[in-house]
Design a protein around this motif. Structure first.
Motif, PDB file in Angstrom:
ATOM      1  N   SER A 128       0.845  -1.195   0.000  1.00  0.00           N
ATOM      2  CA  SER A 128       0.000   0.000   0.000  1.00  0.00           C
ATOM      3  C   SER A 128       0.880   1.245   0.000  1.00  0.00           C
ATOM      4  O   SER A 128       2.096   1.158   0.157  1.00  0.00           O
ATOM      5  N   GLU A 129       0.237   2.386  -0.160  1.00  0.00           N
ATOM      6  CA  GLU A 129       0.969   3.654  -0.100  1.00  0.00           C
ATOM      7  C   GLU A 129       0.378   4.467   1.051  1.00  0.00           C
ATOM      8  O   GLU A 129      -0.843   4.623   1.148  1.00  0.00           O
ATOM      9  N   MET A 130       1.245   4.991   1.915  1.00  0.00           N
ATOM     10  CA  MET A 130       0.801   5.754   3.090  1.00  0.00           C
ATOM     11  C   MET A 130      -0.165   6.869   2.707  1.00  0.00           C
ATOM     12  O   MET A 130      -1.189   7.071   3.349  1.00  0.00           O
ATOM     13  N   GLN A 131       0.209   7.616   1.641  1.00  0.00           N
ATOM     14  CA  GLN A 131      -0.610   8.764   1.241  1.00  0.00           C
ATOM     15  C   GLN A 131      -2.039   8.324   0.927  1.00  0.00           C
ATOM     16  O   GLN A 131      -3.008   8.918   1.388  1.00  0.00           O
ATOM     17  N   GLU A 132      -2.148   7.277   0.145  1.00  0.00           N
ATOM     18  CA  GLU A 132      -3.471   6.817  -0.253  1.00  0.00           C
ATOM     19  C   GLU A 132      -4.249   6.267   0.954  1.00  0.00           C
ATOM     20  O   GLU A 132      -5.434   6.552   1.127  1.00  0.00           O
ATOM     21  N   LEU A 133      -3.548   5.522   1.794  1.00  0.00           N
ATOM     22  CA  LEU A 133      -4.209   4.956   2.969  1.00  0.00           C
ATOM     23  C   LEU A 133      -4.776   6.075   3.845  1.00  0.00           C
ATOM     24  O   LEU A 133      -5.937   6.028   4.286  1.00  0.00           O
ATOM     25  N   GLU A 134      -3.961   7.109   4.073  1.00  0.00           N
ATOM     26  CA  GLU A 134      -4.432   8.222   4.909  1.00  0.00           C
ATOM     27  C   GLU A 134      -5.608   8.945   4.246  1.00  0.00           C
ATOM     28  O   GLU A 134      -6.556   9.352   4.927  1.00  0.00           O
ATOM     29  N   THR A 135      -5.538   9.114   2.926  1.00  0.00           N
ATOM     30  CA  THR A 135      -6.627   9.797   2.210  1.00  0.00           C
ATOM     31  C   THR A 135      -7.935   9.020   2.357  1.00  0.00           C
ATOM     32  O   THR A 135      -8.990   9.581   2.660  1.00  0.00           O
ATOM     33  N   VAL A 136      -7.846   7.705   2.173  1.00  0.00           N
ATOM     34  CA  VAL A 136      -9.041   6.857   2.267  1.00  0.00           C
ATOM     35  C   VAL A 136      -9.606   6.885   3.693  1.00  0.00           C
ATOM     36  O   VAL A 136     -10.820   7.014   3.902  1.00  0.00           O
ATOM     37  N   LEU A 137      -8.716   6.804   4.689  1.00  0.00           N
ATOM     38  CA  LEU A 137      -9.175   6.791   6.080  1.00  0.00           C
ATOM     39  C   LEU A 137      -9.741   8.141   6.501  1.00  0.00           C
ATOM     40  O   LEU A 137     -10.727   8.207   7.252  1.00  0.00           O
ATOM     41  N   ALA A 138      -9.132   9.232   6.015  1.00  0.00           N
ATOM     42  CA  ALA A 138      -9.643  10.572   6.355  1.00  0.00           C
ATOM     43  C   ALA A 138     -11.026  10.762   5.731  1.00  0.00           C
ATOM     44  O   ALA A 138     -11.947  11.281   6.376  1.00  0.00           O
ATOM     45  N   ARG A 139     -11.165  10.309   4.486  1.00  0.00           N
ATOM     46  CA  ARG A 139     -12.463  10.452   3.804  1.00  0.00           C
ATOM     47  C   ARG A 139     -13.542   9.679   4.569  1.00  0.00           C
ATOM     48  O   ARG A 139     -14.629  10.188   4.825  1.00  0.00           O
ATOM     49  N   ARG A 140     -13.232   8.445   4.962  1.00  0.00           N
ATOM     50  CA  ARG A 140     -14.214   7.643   5.706  1.00  0.00           C
ATOM     51  C   ARG A 140     -14.549   8.311   7.051  1.00  0.00           C
ATOM     52  O   ARG A 140     -15.714   8.410   7.433  1.00  0.00           O
ATOM     53  N   SER A 141     -13.504   8.770   7.737  1.00  0.00           N
ATOM     54  CA  SER A 141     -13.729   9.387   9.057  1.00  0.00           C
ATOM     55  C   SER A 141     -14.662  10.584   8.925  1.00  0.00           C
ATOM     56  O   SER A 141     -15.640  10.722   9.675  1.00  0.00           O
ATOM     57  N   GLU A 142     -14.361  11.447   7.957  1.00  0.00           N
ATOM     58  CA  GLU A 142     -15.170  12.669   7.815  1.00  0.00           C
ATOM     59  C   GLU A 142     -16.599  12.317   7.390  1.00  0.00           C
ATOM     60  O   GLU A 142     -17.552  12.949   7.845  1.00  0.00           O
ATOM     61  N   ALA A 143     -16.734  11.289   6.576  1.00  0.00           N
ATOM     62  CA  ALA A 143     -18.091  10.879   6.171  1.00  0.00           C
ATOM     63  C   ALA A 143     -18.891  10.399   7.390  1.00  0.00           C
ATOM     64  O   ALA A 143     -20.114  10.501   7.424  1.00  0.00           O
ATOM     65  N   LEU A 144     -18.195   9.895   8.392  1.00  0.00           N
ATOM     66  CA  LEU A 144     -18.873   9.414   9.602  1.00  0.00           C
ATOM     67  C   LEU A 144     -19.012  10.522  10.656  1.00  0.00           C
ATOM     68  O   LEU A 144     -19.447  10.265  11.776  1.00  0.00           O
ATOM     69  N   GLY A 145     -18.567  11.738  10.324  1.00  0.00           N
ATOM     70  CA  GLY A 145     -18.769  12.870  11.228  1.00  0.00           C
ATOM     71  C   GLY A 145     -17.558  13.283  12.052  1.00  0.00           C
ATOM     72  O   GLY A 145     -17.650  14.163  12.909  1.00  0.00           O
ATOM     73  N   VAL A 146     -16.410  12.679  11.819  1.00  0.00           N
ATOM     74  CA  VAL A 146     -15.203  13.051  12.568  1.00  0.00           C
ATOM     75  C   VAL A 146     -14.752  14.447  12.123  1.00  0.00           C
ATOM     76  O   VAL A 146     -14.774  14.767  10.932  1.00  0.00           O
ATOM     77  N   VAL A 147     -14.348  15.277  13.088  1.00  0.00           N
ATOM     78  CA  VAL A 147     -13.816  16.602  12.764  1.00  0.00           C
ATOM     79  C   VAL A 147     -12.290  16.496  12.759  1.00  0.00           C
ATOM     80  O   VAL A 147     -11.684  16.080  13.755  1.00  0.00           O
TER      81      VAL A 147
END
Ligand SMILES: Cc1cc2nc3c(=O)[nH]c(=O)nc-3n(C[C@H](O)[C@H](O)[C@H](O)COP(=O)(O)OP(=O)(O)OC[C@H]3O[C@@H](n4cnc5c(N)ncnc54)[C@H](O)[C@@H]3O)c2cc1C
Length: 512
Positions: A128-147
């Motif tokens: 995997s690539e760190m950048q992509e992993l972080e992007t995917v996880l940030a997108r999921r977090s924000e979609a679930l309401g994380v600030v």
């Protein structure tokens, strides 16, 4: 300095939007907790997080964790990556991984020794690539309401019995819990007074992007030499291991082109010439682990809790495992489904795994060290890894498939990650875990198990279905993190099932 007080009280404040902080945030938000992530860096992008420096190997447990939360399909980079260590030339044997640079091959591995691992839709390892992993996880977090607030480093905090007040420069934030996922130099760990015990480094590692006048003088791939190791993943991207006791890294001297050339010439035993230095960073094999993962309302996860050499790629996997283990437990306490004592199991389960990984990296360093002792050990490991049992053992450790929590219980599956059962309709047990609930899986439609599951409301769902391959099992109780709490081969012992359920879940009535 005047402090700006933010009035919201979050359930959890997380320090650090690295992969561990973001995965934990999404786990907590999935369980309906309010989460604030404070990240020091303003810009989430960095060349060090991108291919090739940002390449990270995900092991079976990480792949399964991402699959179980429906995140795996969003990772695309691995599809276009050709990793020279894993994808050998056509006709050559496929490499499964390595220990101290000594490769084990896929065709040597006897997967029949892993009785409870099904060949399924999840891989045993993935690039995997760190950048992509972080992007995917940030997108999921924000979609679930994380600030997520970037450019805000945690500078201080204090806790009371009920909450933690976190300071970032002139701003302050309140949370019921604070989790330090702020990496190897964790401020939360230091301010929180956590002891960080372990061993000092043997080497300085260099990750560099350079222009080389005569690249043919270097081998491609990983090359262990009598004085250290260098790895050229693609032309100009060079990682070097120099056994200087970590002196250069700790000297904080600038990493110049001359320095990199001198080290690379010495380690590769060539007169290779570097004409430009574009990117350079150093790291070491310092191996330390927090002696506790919790002080009151403050917890640690990921590199904040443990650091070690990146050899064999285990750190991210360990951190993602921390997040998967901690998320549902902390959420259950916040939602008042479980008593605070549930959190004890976070340390009890995760600390020994961290300690094992530190030792795994120390063992690799020990046999890579220049000198006759290491050379002798190295050749013995080389012999062992080339046997069927040897390759199977090393693959089991590197891929994480031997991982087991000591959860008691009589059945050998208890404490393991649940096999990815595939049901007759083509769906898998992993598909049923997207919502983060526990599962009571019943292959024999047993009415008393159905009644038991109903006592736990939305903490546990009852699934009664036949699977294509049931491995001789009749029923399995699966925690929200996908680990098996109870299993039965025969007619289920209801008392045993109840006992396991009581440890990890609490019935309808909320705790007073
Ligand atoms: C060369 C190299 C190769 C590696 N290869 C592998 C591999 O193949 N497989 C593997 O599993 N692991 C590998 N690792 C290890 C892996 O990269 C780390 O274990 C992983 O990144 C840890 O994630 P983390 O979220 O805990 O910490 P980090 O990724 O370090 O993230 C911490 C975050 O916290 C932020 N932060 C720091 N201080 C503060 C503060 N005061 N307030 C708020 N935010 C703060 C940082 O800016 C950062 O964004 C490798 C490491 C290196 C160096």
């Amino acid at each position: 300095m005047k402090t700006t007080q933010n009035n919201s009280i979050y359930d959890v404040i997380i320090a650090g939007a690295g992969p561990v902080g973001l995965f934990l945030a999404s786990e907590l938000a999935l369980a309906k907790c309010s989460v604030l992530v404070l990240e020091k860096a303003e810009n989430p992008r960095s060349p060090l997080k991108q291919v090739p420096f940002g390449i990270r190997g995900l092991n079976a447990l990480s792949v399964e964790a991402l699959y179980r939360r429906d995140l795996l399909k969003e990772l695309e980079v691995h599809k276009r990556l050709k990793n020279p260590h894993l994808n050998s030339k056509q006709g050559a044997r496929r490499q499964g991984g390595h220990f101290a640079g000594i490769v084990f091959h896929d065709d040597d591995i006897d997967t029949s020794q892993w009785k409870y691992r099904l060949p399924s839709s999840t891989d045993a390892s993935l690039i995997s690539e760190m950048q992509e992993l972080e992007t995917v996880l940030a997108r999921r977090s924000e979609a679930l309401g994380v600030v997520i607030k970037r450019g805000l480093a945690i500078t201080n905090f204090h806790q009371t019995d009920d909450e933690v007040t976190v300071q970032s420069g002139d701003q302050s934030f309140k949370g019921k819990w604070l989790v330090g996922c702020d990496g190897s130099r964790s401020v939360v760990r230091k301010l929180g007074g956590f002891e960080f015990a372990g061993t000092e480094p043997e080497f300085t590692g260099y990750s560099t992007q350079v222009d080389i006048a005569d690249p043919e003088k270097l081998s491609t791939g990983r090359t262990v030499t009598p004085t250290g190791m260098y790895l050229q993943s693609q032309p100009g991207y060079v990682i070097i291991q120099d056994f200087d006791g970590g002196a250069f890294h700790h000297s904080k001297k600038p990493i110049t082109m001359e320095r990199v050339q001198e080290v690379l010439r010495r380690i590769s035993n060539t007169d290779v010439t570097i004409t430009a230095l574009h990117i350079a960073t150093t790291w070491t094999d310092r191996a330390r682990q927090a002696t506790t993962y919790r002080h009151g309302r403050v917890l640690l996860a990921g590199d904040a809790a443990h650091i070690h050499a990146p050899l064999g790629g285990q750190g991210l996997n360990l951190g993602l495992g921390d997040a998967m283990n901690l998320g549902w437990k902390l959420a259950a306490i916040i939602q008042q489904h479980s008593p605070e004592s549930l959190l004890d199991s976070y340390y009890i389960e995760r600390y020994p795994l961290g300690a094992q990984v530190l030792d795994w990296s120390r063992a690799q360093v020990a046999i890579m060290k220049p000198g006759p002792t290491a050379r002798a050990l190295n050749s013995i490991i080389r012999d062992l890894i080339n046997t069927r049992d040897g390759a199977t053992y090393f693959a089991g450790r590197v891929w994480g498939v031997l991982t087991r929590y000591n959860l008691g219980g009589n059945h050998p599956l208890v404490g393991h990650s649940v096999p990815n059962f595939e049901f007759d309709d083509g769906s898998t047990i992993g598909d049923l875990m997207h919502d983060g609930q526990g599962i009571l899986l019943d292959f024999d439609s047993n009415a008393s198990l159905k009644t038991l599951a109903s006592e736990y409301g939305d903490q546990m769902k009852y699934v009664s279905s036949a699977a294509k391959e049931q491995l001789g099992l009749s029923a399995v109780l699966i925690r929200p993190d996908g680990f098996v709490a109870w299993a039965s081969d025969q007619h289920p012992d209801l008392a045993e099932a109840k006992q396991a359920a009581t440890i990890w879940f609490t019935t309808h009535q909320k705790l007073g």
